[in-house]
Design a protein around this motif. Structure first.
Motif, mmCIF file in Angstrom:
data_model
loop_
_atom_site.group_PDB
_atom_site.id
_atom_site.type_symbol
_atom_site.label_atom_id
_atom_site.label_comp_id
_atom_site.label_asym_id
_atom_site.label_seq_id
_atom_site.Cartn_x
_atom_site.Cartn_y
_atom_site.Cartn_z
ATOM 1 N N UNK A 73 0.852 -1.189 0.000
ATOM 2 C CA UNK A 73 0.000 0.000 0.000
ATOM 3 C C UNK A 73 0.887 1.238 0.000
ATOM 4 N N UNK A 74 0.294 2.375 -0.362
ATOM 5 C CA UNK A 74 1.038 3.632 -0.361
ATOM 6 C C UNK A 74 1.500 3.983 1.055
ATOM 7 N N UNK A 75 0.628 3.760 2.042
ATOM 8 C CA UNK A 75 1.006 4.088 3.424
ATOM 9 C C UNK A 75 2.140 3.202 3.932
ATOM 10 N N UNK A 76 2.099 1.911 3.587
ATOM 11 C CA UNK A 76 3.195 1.011 3.980
ATOM 12 C C UNK A 76 4.493 1.455 3.305
ATOM 13 N N UNK A 77 4.392 1.879 2.047
ATOM 14 C CA UNK A 77 5.567 2.348 1.315
ATOM 15 C C UNK A 77 6.144 3.605 1.954
#
Length: 168
Positions: A73-77
């Motif tokens: 996900x973008x947040x994990x990235x």
């Protein structure tokens, strides 16, 4: 419901003989991935919400001689990108992802690092939102992703980034 068909095109591995693997000027074996090398080896943050695609892209990058850390996900990235224990030379992200798409991810990454090379993978080449990527110095490649497309995209993204001309 609707079905998604994913076609993966990865060339078969061919074992090189010792005589094929020795350079003419040096007696140093050439690794089997040398013909796939795109630029110098990079440590790459790869982002895709589909775990199967993430694994395929990581395998492709590994085959090209790069190391890759995946985020689903973008947040994990963003968490990985901001983590001081990690240093990335490049980001490769999918465009369409739930919650926060690849463009939103790129906007946040550019707020932190204006020079890191970014490659965006999309099946939506004509999407109006994608017109904005030019403002962020991002290279786009369309699905399906092949080793050659990935290699060319990495070279283009590294060439576009001002940091590629500086020495560490």
């Amino acid at each position: 419901g609707d079905k998604t068909v994913i076609r993966v095109c990865i060339p078969a591995y061919q074992q090189k003989t010792q005589s094929d693997a020795v350079q003419k000027h040096h007696n140093t074996p050439i690794p089997p991935t040398s013909e796939l090398m795109a630029y110098k080896p990079q440590h790459i943050l790869v982002v895709d919400d589909m775990s199967e695609i993430l694994k395929i892209h990581q395998a492709m990058l590994s085959r090209m001689g790069h190391t890759a850390l995946g985020a689903n996900s973008a947040d994990a990235a963003l968490s990985l990108f901001k983590d001081s224990n990690h240093h990335f030379d490049m980001v490769i992200t999918d465009f369409r992802m739930p919650i926060k798409d690849g463009l939103e991810l790129i906007e946040e990454i550019r707020a932190i690092d204006t020079f890191i090379p970014i490659l965006m993978i999309t099946a939506y080449g004509e999407d109006e939102q994608l017109q904005k990527v030019g403002n962020y110095h991002v290279v786009l490649i369309n699905k399906p992703v092949t080793l050659e497309k990935m290699k060319e995209g990495i070279i283009a993204a590294c060439s576009l980034s001002p940091s590629s001309t500086t020495s560490d």
